[in-house]
Design an enzyme around this catalytic site. Structure first.
Site, short mmCIF file in Angstrom:
data_model
loop_
_atom_site.label_atom_id
_atom_site.label_comp_id
_atom_site.label_asym_id
_atom_site.label_seq_id
_atom_site.Cartn_x
_atom_site.Cartn_y
_atom_site.Cartn_z
CB SER A 86 39.36 37.99 42.15
OG SER A 86 39.09 36.95 43.06
CE1 TYR A 91 44.18 39.49 44.68
CE2 TYR A 91 42.28 38.21 45.42
CZ TYR A 91 43.20 38.53 44.44
OH TYR A 91 43.12 37.92 43.22
CE LYS A 104 43.16 41.08 41.53
NZ LYS A 104 44.04 41.22 40.37
#
Ligand code: NAD
Ligand code: UFG
Length: 340
Positions: free
Chosen positions: A124, A148, A152
């Site tokens: 992302s 989050y 990643k």
């Protein structure tokens, strides 16, 4: 090619599935349905003209994944399964490390045990944090600001290490910007559970009358109209980027990262206007406080993907808005049909 697609019942995964099938690949979906619905498999089959294989299960379950790999003689894995809510990750970081990082770890163990050596991973743009320059290229410093994004980044780093230890492995991290829109059939699209976190599904629900108005988070950013600017990319273009990544892996090994975006930024107000134009519906909105953790402006440098993957997004903002609206209308019709 026989492709294991994790998270294939989700928003992006369902589009990747239909693009893979139309490119002639055999698709095997593994999804535990924590954020999706079983009937998506039927929609994929309807679009693709044949059913994909489907297993309900967890990507971190090593023995289960090994069995799926053996059974279907998997050549390549596209790994999308994971949790994706930035806000929730700040409240429940361990939930994100458990599912995203441990899930990827289990998958990598299963791939290693079964000698599968091609992986495409959905990373992302959030790993770049607040852009220090624009457009954001792949060498931009990584200043992750939530769990989050860090999950990643951990996975990207894990993949780097595994590529060093296993020279036969090829791993491509695709750093998505902001996927929106839906397949033109209206059968699959973004169908979040509960209140949408993201802009486009919220706008769609306001236009359909399900919600009264949109909260525009911040009107005082240093952008032309004061609202946040993002690089919105049609989910079908994004899905096609995965096929380009698989093609790249057939010629190369080692670790690679590519941005998937259009290279162009639109503000929230521009998105509202574009959506109103495409749907013919008004989208009432109120400008409210900034949302914590949001950056003012982010859009991709797309040169690496253009040259390295021979891929470029081709659909317009109008396509993004009209397809999202078409999907919503299909959804409403289906709900009325089933009495929900
Ligand atoms: P989604 O929630 O619609 O799809 C994810 C799918 O993975 C769901 O079907 C869910 O049931 C499944 N899943 C979750 N954990 C699992 C597990 N442990 N085992 C098996 N299945 C599991 O999300 P999406 O928007 O389609 O995103 C797909 C991927 O792309 C995610 O990894 C997300 O972090 C990443 N991503 C999304 C965006 C975005 O804006 N949508 C942007 C950047 C990156
Ligand atoms: N926004 C609103 N109102 C809303 C929702 C969003 O004004 O109700 C604004 C945001 O403030 C931002 C823009 O619309 O300016 C886009 O917000 P999204 O929530 O749709 O997308 P984000 O850029 O915050 O994040 C998304 C995904 C992340 C991913 C990131 C990659 O949610 O998972 O794109 O760029 F990492």
């Amino acid at each position: 090619m026989n492709v294991l697609l994790t998270g294939g019942c989700g928003y992006i995964g369902s589009h990747v599935a239909v693009v893979l099938m139309s490119a002639g690949h055999e698709v095997v979906i593994v999804d535990n349905l924590t954020n999706s619905r079983r009937d998506v498999v039927d929609k994929i089959a309807e679009i693709g003209g044949r059913p994909p294989s489907f297993y309900q299960g967890d990507v971190g379950d090593v023995e289960f994944i090994r069995d799926v790999i053996r059974r279907h003689r998997i050549d390549s894995v596209i790994h999308l399964a994971g949790f994706k809510s930035v806000g929730e990750s700040v409240q429940l970081p361990l939930k994100y490390y458990q599912n995203n990082v441990c899930g990827a770890l289990g998958l990598l163990q299963a791939m290693e045990a079964e000698s599968v050596s091609n992986l495409v991973f959905s990373s992302s743009a959030t790993i770049y944090g607040n852009p220090q320059y624009l457009p954001v290229d792949e060498a931009h410093p990584q200043h992750v600001i939530n769990a989050y994004g860090r999950s990643k980044l951990h996975i990207e780093e894990m993949l780097r290490d595994v590529c060093i230890s296993r020279p036969s492995l090829g791993a491509i991290c695709l750093r998505y910007f902001n996927p929106v829109g839906a397949h033109h059939s209206g059968l699959i699209g973004d169908h979040p559970r509960g209140i949408p976190n993201n802009l486009m599904p919220y706008v769609v629900q306001v236009a359909s009358g399900e919600r009264e108005f949109l909260n525009v988070f911040g009107g005082d950013y240093p952008t032309p109209d004061g609202t946040g600017v993002r690089d919105y990319i049609h989910v079908m273009d994004l899905a096609e980027g995965h096929v380009a990544a698989l093609n790249h892996l057939s010629l190369s090994t080692g670790w690679h990262a590519f941005n998937l975006g259009t290279g162009k930024g639109y503000s929230v107000l521009e998105m509202i206007r574009a959506f109103e134009g495409g749907s013919g519906r008004a989208v009432p909105y109120k400008i409210t406080a900034r949302r914590e953790g949001d950056v003012a402006c982010a859009y991709a440098d797309i040169q690496a993907a253009t040259l390295g993957l021979n891929w470029k997004a081709k659909r317009t903002l109008e396509d993004m808005c009209s397809s999202a609206w078409f999907f919503q209308n299909h959804l409403s019709t289906r709900r009325q049909g089933s009495g929900r």
